[in-house]
Design a protein around this motif. Sequence first.
Motif, PDB file in Angstrom:
ATOM      1  N   ALA A 183       0.827  -1.214   0.000  1.00 55.76           N
ATOM      2  CA  ALA A 183       0.000   0.000   0.000  1.00 55.76           C
ATOM      3  C   ALA A 183       0.861   1.264   0.000  1.00 55.76           C
ATOM      4  O   ALA A 183       1.977   1.296   0.526  1.00 55.76           O
ATOM      5  CB  ALA A 183      -0.920   0.001   1.210  1.00 55.76           C
ATOM      6  N   TYR A 184       0.314   2.307  -0.617  1.00 57.35           N
ATOM      7  CA  TYR A 184       0.920   3.651  -0.620  1.00 57.35           C
ATOM      8  C   TYR A 184      -0.015   4.564   0.161  1.00 57.35           C
ATOM      9  O   TYR A 184      -1.215   4.659  -0.134  1.00 57.35           O
ATOM     10  CB  TYR A 184       1.061   4.127  -2.067  1.00 57.35           C
ATOM     11  N   PHE A 185       0.513   5.235   1.194  1.00 52.18           N
ATOM     12  CA  PHE A 185      -0.287   6.174   1.994  1.00 52.18           C
ATOM     13  C   PHE A 185       0.598   7.377   2.325  1.00 52.18           C
ATOM     14  O   PHE A 185       1.448   7.323   3.211  1.00 52.18           O
ATOM     15  CB  PHE A 185      -0.776   5.504   3.285  1.00 52.18           C
ATOM     16  N   GLU A 186       0.389   8.444   1.574  1.00 57.22           N
ATOM     17  CA  GLU A 186       1.230   9.627   1.738  1.00 57.22           C
ATOM     18  C   GLU A 186       0.372  10.887   1.615  1.00 57.22           C
ATOM     19  O   GLU A 186      -0.746  10.857   1.107  1.00 57.22           O
ATOM     20  CB  GLU A 186       2.340   9.649   0.675  1.00 57.22           C
ATOM     21  N   TYR A 201      -4.449   7.088  -0.530  1.00 54.15           N
ATOM     22  CA  TYR A 201      -4.160   5.670  -0.262  1.00 54.15           C
ATOM     23  C   TYR A 201      -4.327   4.902  -1.587  1.00 54.15           C
ATOM     24  O   TYR A 201      -5.361   4.974  -2.234  1.00 54.15           O
ATOM     25  CB  TYR A 201      -5.131   5.114   0.776  1.00 54.15           C
ATOM     26  N   ARG A 202      -3.262   4.145  -1.969  1.00 50.29           N
ATOM     27  CA  ARG A 202      -3.326   3.284  -3.150  1.00 50.29           C
ATOM     28  C   ARG A 202      -2.717   1.935  -2.804  1.00 50.29           C
ATOM     29  O   ARG A 202      -1.699   1.880  -2.115  1.00 50.29           O
ATOM     30  CB  ARG A 202      -2.581   3.884  -4.340  1.00 50.29           C
ATOM     31  N   GLU A 203      -3.323   0.864  -3.321  1.00 44.27           N
ATOM     32  CA  GLU A 203      -2.805  -0.484  -3.068  1.00 44.27           C
ATOM     33  C   GLU A 203      -2.849  -1.283  -4.356  1.00 44.27           C
ATOM     34  O   GLU A 203      -3.819  -1.213  -5.123  1.00 44.27           O
ATOM     35  CB  GLU A 203      -3.610  -1.190  -1.979  1.00 44.27           C
ATOM     36  N   THR A 204      -1.785  -2.061  -4.593  1.00 42.83           N
ATOM     37  CA  THR A 204      -1.676  -2.889  -5.803  1.00 42.83           C
ATOM     38  C   THR A 204      -1.458  -4.345  -5.425  1.00 42.83           C
ATOM     39  O   THR A 204      -1.076  -4.659  -4.289  1.00 42.83           O
ATOM     40  CB  THR A 204      -0.507  -2.413  -6.691  1.00 42.83           C
ATOM     41  N   ASP A 205      -1.684  -5.225  -6.398  1.00 41.75           N
ATOM     42  CA  ASP A 205      -1.424  -6.650  -6.159  1.00 41.75           C
ATOM     43  C   ASP A 205       0.033  -6.972  -6.491  1.00 41.75           C
ATOM     44  O   ASP A 205       0.830  -6.067  -6.765  1.00 41.75           O
ATOM     45  CB  ASP A 205      -2.389  -7.526  -6.990  1.00 41.75           C
ATOM     46  N   GLU A 206       0.376  -8.258  -6.456  1.00 37.88           N
ATOM     47  CA  GLU A 206       1.763  -8.660  -6.680  1.00 37.88           C
ATOM     48  C   GLU A 206       2.244  -8.327  -8.097  1.00 37.88           C
ATOM     49  O   GLU A 206       3.442  -8.176  -8.328  1.00 37.88           O
ATOM     50  CB  GLU A 206       1.899 -10.178  -6.440  1.00 37.88           C
ATOM     51  N   ILE A 212      -7.229  -0.758  -5.211  1.00 45.85           N
ATOM     52  CA  ILE A 212      -8.119   0.265  -4.671  1.00 45.85           C
ATOM     53  C   ILE A 212      -7.339   1.559  -4.482  1.00 45.85           C
ATOM     54  O   ILE A 212      -6.108   1.552  -4.287  1.00 45.85           O
ATOM     55  CB  ILE A 212      -8.738  -0.194  -3.326  1.00 45.85           C
ATOM     56  N   SER A 213      -8.049   2.683  -4.527  1.00 39.69           N
ATOM     57  CA  SER A 213      -7.444   4.000  -4.264  1.00 39.69           C
ATOM     58  C   SER A 213      -8.469   4.868  -3.526  1.00 39.69           C
ATOM     59  O   SER A 213      -9.660   4.847  -3.875  1.00 39.69           O
ATOM     60  CB  SER A 213      -7.016   4.684  -5.568  1.00 39.69           C
ATOM     61  N   ILE A 214      -7.977   5.626  -2.495  1.00 34.46           N
ATOM     62  CA  ILE A 214      -8.870   6.429  -1.642  1.00 34.46           C
ATOM     63  C   ILE A 214      -8.257   7.821  -1.436  1.00 34.46           C
ATOM     64  O   ILE A 214      -7.063   7.937  -1.117  1.00 34.46           O
ATOM     65  CB  ILE A 214      -9.100   5.765  -0.271  1.00 34.46           C
ATOM     66  N   MET A 215      -9.072   8.844  -1.613  1.00 34.03           N
ATOM     67  CA  MET A 215      -8.671  10.231  -1.275  1.00 34.03           C
ATOM     68  C   MET A 215      -9.218  10.552   0.116  1.00 34.03           C
ATOM     69  O   MET A 215     -10.426  10.457   0.346  1.00 34.03           O
ATOM     70  CB  MET A 215      -9.245  11.207  -2.313  1.00 34.03           C
ATOM     71  N   PHE A 216      -8.307  10.903   1.049  1.00 33.55           N
ATOM     72  CA  PHE A 216      -8.703  11.212   2.424  1.00 33.55           C
ATOM     73  C   PHE A 216      -8.638  12.730   2.674  1.00 33.55           C
ATOM     74  O   PHE A 216      -7.714  13.421   2.219  1.00 33.55           O
ATOM     75  CB  PHE A 216      -7.776  10.510   3.421  1.00 33.55           C
ATOM     76  N   LEU A 291     -12.471  -2.364   5.180  1.00 30.26           N
ATOM     77  CA  LEU A 291     -13.712  -2.769   4.525  1.00 30.26           C
ATOM     78  C   LEU A 291     -13.668  -2.528   3.017  1.00 30.26           C
ATOM     79  O   LEU A 291     -14.028  -3.417   2.219  1.00 30.26           O
ATOM     80  CB  LEU A 291     -14.899  -2.007   5.141  1.00 30.26           C
ATOM     81  N   LEU A 292     -13.218  -1.335   2.607  1.00 32.41           N
ATOM     82  CA  LEU A 292     -13.149  -1.040   1.169  1.00 32.41           C
ATOM     83  C   LEU A 292     -12.131  -1.935   0.467  1.00 32.41           C
ATOM     84  O   LEU A 292     -12.346  -2.390  -0.661  1.00 32.41           O
ATOM     85  CB  LEU A 292     -12.800   0.436   0.961  1.00 32.41           C
ATOM     86  N   ARG A 293     -11.027  -2.183   1.180  1.00 29.68           N
ATOM     87  CA  ARG A 293      -9.987  -3.041   0.600  1.00 29.68           C
ATOM     88  C   ARG A 293     -10.496  -4.472   0.435  1.00 29.68           C
ATOM     89  O   ARG A 293     -10.290  -5.106  -0.606  1.00 29.68           O
ATOM     90  CB  ARG A 293      -8.776  -2.997   1.522  1.00 29.68           C
ATOM     91  N   ASN A 294     -11.159  -5.031   1.442  1.00 33.63           N
ATOM     92  CA  ASN A 294     -11.700  -6.392   1.349  1.00 33.63           C
ATOM     93  C   ASN A 294     -12.763  -6.499   0.252  1.00 33.63           C
ATOM     94  O   ASN A 294     -12.828  -7.504  -0.472  1.00 33.63           O
ATOM     95  CB  ASN A 294     -12.294  -6.827   2.681  1.00 33.63           C
ATOM     96  N   ALA A 295     -13.578  -5.448   0.152  1.00 29.80           N
ATOM     97  CA  ALA A 295     -14.598  -5.443  -0.895  1.00 29.80           C
ATOM     98  C   ALA A 295     -13.948  -5.478  -2.270  1.00 29.80           C
ATOM     99  O   ALA A 295     -14.396  -6.188  -3.184  1.00 29.80           O
ATOM    100  CB  ALA A 295     -15.497  -4.215  -0.765  1.00 29.80           C
ATOM    101  N   ALA A 296     -12.865  -4.701  -2.422  1.00 25.45           N
ATOM    102  CA  ALA A 296     -12.151  -4.690  -3.702  1.00 25.45           C
ATOM    103  C   ALA A 296     -11.519  -6.054  -3.978  1.00 25.45           C
ATOM    104  O   ALA A 296     -11.542  -6.551  -5.119  1.00 25.45           O
ATOM    105  CB  ALA A 296     -11.092  -3.597  -3.701  1.00 25.45           C
TER     106      ALA A 296
END
Length: 408
Positions: A183-186, A201-206, A212-216, A291-296
Amino acid sequence: MNEIICPKCKTAFKIDEAGFSNILKQVRDEEFNKELKERERMFNEDKENSVKLAEANIKNELQSALAKKETELTEMKSKIDNVELERKLDVTEAVNKIEKERDELVGELKSKDTEKQLRETALKEKFASELKTKDDIIKLKDEEIALRKDMKVKLSTKMVGETLEQHCETEFNKLRATGFKNAYFEKDNDTKTGSKGDFIYRETDEDGNEIISIMFEMKNEGDETATKKKNEDFLRELDKDRLEKKCEYAVLVTLLEAENELYNTGIVDVFHKYPKMYVVRPQFFIPIITLLRNAAMNSIKYKAELALVRNQNIDITNFEDRVNKFKEGFAKNYDLASRKFKTAIEEIDKTIDHLQKTKEALLSSENNLRIANNKTEDLTIKRLTRGNPTMTVKFSELADTEKTKETR
């Protein structure tokens, strides 16, 4: 006067012309009768021999023709038997091939059905497990909400001291190494568009594919002036930042409207105003990511499983196409074999018809011979001499002589 010597006693005696003529006539009549009888006998013998010879010739011809026809019939029967045997062998081979392919296809279909049932069972168990897990999470969150309400004053005081942004970053970093390896969280420091959020927040697979990506956006009471703001005041700008930074979701982490029970009960979605946007209290910062990550993650799995099911449906379609093509091919081969067999039957019928005509011709010849034989048997001396004047005179004289003898 004529002198005549008796051939027995050698005595000579004389006889006049009338007596001599009478004797001469008797001698001639007797010779004629002998000759006529001899000729009649010879004619009968010739007739009988001719009939026998004709019968023998006809019998030999009939036997030869029948033998030839029997040979032809035997050959045709052999050909028919060979054709029938070949047809049976072809049909047996085709049926065996069909049954083999059918068994293989049935086995393949059963394997597909079994695999499908296992997948359905696994999915049901997985869904049941996830549903139970979700219920447990909801229960835990409800308990946590009640606990958070009690700790609200203390937490608020602590968050004001260290700022909300620092608190969220610290909470995330606690779990980064274990729960968010990819995950990337900066901080969002890109101001090219004239606006920015607080964190991305951004997360990628292998394989590097984004999951998923989230603007906080973080809002704290301590960050505001004496004029109190509402959460709705920041939603439009947050949605704009989400779109500009190409994030899938937007989340407002807020301590504003502390007494508003809508925001104090848990995670609140505001989809009715802005798509894919949530408003949460700080204690739900990590849970909303989870929750959003598991849903994705589940969405990716379901998409993969859906693609697999579609491929299976395509395989079944291909299976049906192969069966249809096989049926069409078999129908063509069967039609060709049927037409060849029909042609052979027609040829056999023609041969039988030819033999029937030959039989009728032979029977007709036999009938003609029978009629000729009957005519020969009806043949008499009178019929042979009819229309012959010489023979008619001879028979008349013979008849007169017979009458004279009877008169005497």
